[in-house]
Design a protein around this motif. Structure first.
Motif: not given
Ligand code: ADP
Length: 704
Positions: A103-105, A110-111, A118-120
């Motif tokens: 979540k932090q990452a 975000p770009e 990260y989402y995976n």
């Protein structure tokens, strides 16, 4: 087991393409290719170490890669290290921390190129934390981001996410969705020709179909997996494929083929792990032989597997071997051994707390006690089983309920998505329809406007034609009227004097008149003729004007000789009535006029003056000049004009009187004169007093 395998693979494949493309200019420090490659390599080595279970070594290397990336301001390196750290946290089972870091990452970078990763990773952590819905949500975001990156999209990574989704759906019991995603994974992976990835996906598909008891399909995918494993010579995949295929064949009661596959798996295992005995394979072979009724062959294998499991501390292995042995001994009627093994199995299952294993072993022990005639014990264990089953069923019910709820939630969400999509489609259709309606309406209005415009144009043309026709009609009517007048005048005004002259001529012809009488009549005839000629001239001029429109030819005209001429032609009439005509006009006075028209006007005025004066009266004709104009005045001392007729005398035929000597009047001499004078840019008017006389004036431009 499946998700672990897939997860490892995603990380392996996700790394390769980016490792080659790192050559990034960032801040003021230029990162050259060898630096970036070094960082990528360090990260790659860290990955190998973590796969081998050396987490500390891996973390150390990652720290190095991170420091170097920060010194060189190489953001790709920094962001990749973050991914690997989360990965290690997952490997070590620290899922909560992994969730936090992921979540932090996502917040911090975000770009980043790594954002889908990260989402995976977040999805994977949630999957381990048994939060399937959150896992699905994050996998879908990862999928969307990666698919949205166009040609940069990493198809292997996408295939991996599909697999992860499939695994979650499988755990939720959403078989159809699980299969759908596995097949999507397969389809996506096929695009990139990555046999390693395809091997794993095919194997997973085999497992899924096998779990669904769709054995034929399972076999097909295992065979595909094995073929690919063969191509890339991956022993571990060959081992896995053969073992899974053997299990499926065994479930299908194709025992001989199963045994052959177990043998192959056994051979591969000894190559892969020469120092680690194949506990599972030995057990599975024993179990298969027992199912075939080949107990004498089965027994030593099961005992061997049991021993190895005990040695290696694999409690699960001990349990299964005890269970199958117990079952086999019941078949063989070896009650005591059956009781012993079943008791052992039950103890182990109680230790594991796995309700299914407990129930299975209680049932087995119940049978064993019964065979050994230990009915009391049999009853007791049956009673325990009943209590246990009840608790299981309530537990199961709870789980089923939870399952049901989560399934409902998944369905609800997909329903909402579907509804939203439908609504969107509906709105789009509505908008499209509205657009079509607006366009049609505009076209329709345009059509109406064009039609109206054409109709208006048409009607205007019609109106124009109508008014032209009307004008022509009026002109024709006027002409007709003029013609009628002409005939009336000819019939009335010319006919009677001519008839009287004809009468006189007959008298002369028949010698009924004496020479003297003829002589006496001549002035009468002459006067009558003069009158007729005047009328004729007027009529001709008028008719010409009416029928064809007279063209005025304006030219300088000498006034004096013209008046002189006219007076001479009228002198006889004046003389006959005993009227004096005086005229005094300056010679060489010229006006701009049409000679014939002017003659007609002056003659009319002189003729009227004679006509409406009595014996002894006089007529004066004079001229004067005024502002570049010439005025001609014809003044008589005659009967005058009553005031009531002032407005009428210049209007054709509206007012006429007989002369003092009963001369006929036509009533259009003055109107004709007015028209002619005005067309010659002049004006005509009169002053009169009854019984005192009248003065008629004409004024025309002077010729200098
Ligand atoms: P006409 O003389 O043939 O009747 P005109 O248009 O020439 O037609 O004259 C219209 C009328 O105006 C005459 O009938 C007459 O009554 C009156 N009128 C014209 N000139 C004189 C005049 N000098 N004195 C008195 N009346 C006149």
């Amino acid at each position: 087991m499946i998700s672990r395998l897939i997860f490892v693979l995603i990380l392996l494949t996700g790394l390769a393409p980016e490792a080659l493309s790192a050559n990034v200019k960032s801040g003021h420090i230029y990162v050259n290719q060898s630096d970036s490659l070094q960082i990528e390599q360090t990260i790659s080595e860290a990955l190998q170490l973590s796969r081998a279970g050396d987490y500390e070594g891996a973390v150390k290397l990652l720290n190095q890669a991170d420091s170097l990336s920060r010194i060189l301001n190489y953001s790709v390196g920094i962001e990749k290290v973050v991914s690997r750290r989360i990965d290690i946290l997952i490997d070590r089972g620290r899922y909560d921390e992994a969730v936090e870091k992921a979540k932090q990452a996502i917040d911090e970078y975000p770009e980043s190129h790594e954002i889908s990763q990260y989402y995976n990773l977040l999805g994977t952590s949630y999957d381990y934390l048994e939060e399937p819905l959150l896992a699905i949500q994050n996998f879908e975001i990862a999928l969307e981001i990666e698919q949205g990156s166009g040609s940069d999209a990493d198809q292997n990574f996408i295939a991996g996410i599909y697999q992860n989704l499939a695994v979650v759906y499988k755990s939720l019991g959403e078989k159809a969705k699980a299969l759908e995603n596995f097949l999507l994974a397969l389809e996506t992976a096929q695009k990139t020709d990555q046999p390693q990835l395809l091997t794993v996906i095919n194997n997973n598909l085999g497992l899924t179909y096998s779990d669904n008891d769709e054995f034929e399909k399972a076999i097909y995918y295992y065979e595909q997996s094995l073929e690919l494993a063969e191509q890339i010579n991956s022993k571990i995949d060959l081992y896995r494929g053969n073992l899974n295929l053997a299990n499926t064949l065994s479930s299908m009661e194709r025992y001989e083929e199963a045994l052959a596959r177990y043998e192959e798996a056994d051979r591969l295992w000894s190559e892969l792990r020469p120092n680690s005995p194949p506990v599972i394979i030995i057990h599975n072979r024993g179990k298969t032989l027992a199912q075939m009724g080949r107990y004498s062959e089965a027994e030593p294998l099961l005992l061997e597997s049991l021993e190895l499991s005990q040695q290696m501390g694999i409690q699960e292995g001990v349990y299964y071997n005890r269970y199958i042995l117990g079952k086999m001994y019941i078949e063989l009627g070896r009650a005591e051994e059956a009781v012993y093994n079943a008791e052992q199995a039950l103890n182990l299952s109680l230790g594991s707390g796995n309700p299914t294993l407990i129930s299975d072993s209680q049932n087995l022990l119940h049978q064993a006690y019964a065979q050994a005639n230990r009915y009391e014990d049999a009853y007791q264990v049956l009673f325990d089983n009943k209590v246990h089953s009840d608790s299981i069923s309530s537990l199961e019910k709870e789980r089923e309920l939870a399952d049901l709820e989560s399934r409902l939630e998944v369905t609800r969400q997909s329903d909402i998505n579907r509804l939203l999509q439908e609504k969107q489609v509906q709105q789009e259709t509505q908008l499209r329809n509205q657009f079509i309606i607006i366009v049609l309406a505009i076209l329709f209005i345009a059509l109406i406007l064009i039609t109206l415009f054409l109709m208006r144009k048409n009607s205007r043309e019609k109106e124009k034609i109508l008014s032209q026709l009307q004008t022509q009609k009026e002109e024709l009517e006027l002409l007709n009227e003029a013609k009628d007048k002409l005939f009336a005048i000819i019939a009335h005004d010319l006919r009677s004097p001519l008839t009287s002259m004809q009468g006189i001529l007959y008298l002369i012809k028949d010698d009924l008149l004496s020479q003297e009488e003829v002589k006496a009549l001549i002035p009468e005839i002459e006067g009558s003729l003069q009158q007729n000629m005047d009328v004729m001239e007027d009529l001709l001029a008028w008719a010409k004007e009416q029928l064809s429109g007279v063209k005025m030819e304006i030219e300088p005209v000498e006034v004096s000789p013209l008046v002189n001429d006219i007076v001479s032609s009228q002198a006889f009439l004046a003389e006959k009535k005993g009227i004096t005509v005086n005229y005094d006009l300056s010679t060489e006075l010229k006006i701009l006029a049409d000679k014939n028209a002017l003659r007609l006007v002056v003659r009319n005025l002189v003729s009227n003056a004679i006509k409406y004066t009595k014996r002894g009266d006089k007529i004066d004709i004079s001229s004067s000049q005024n502002n570049g104009n010439v005025q001609i005045e014809i003044k008589d001392t005659g009967i005058g004009i009553p005031e009531s007729a002032t407005d009428k005398i210049f209007k054709s035929k509206s007012w006429t009187r007989e002369g003092t000597n009963n001369e006929k009047g036509t009533g259009f001499g003055l109107s004709l004169s007015k028209e002619f004078v005005e067309r010659m840019n002049g004006r005509i008017w009169f002053e009169s007093e009854v019984d005192k006389g009248s003065s008629f004036y004409i004024e025309l431009p002077k010729h200098e």
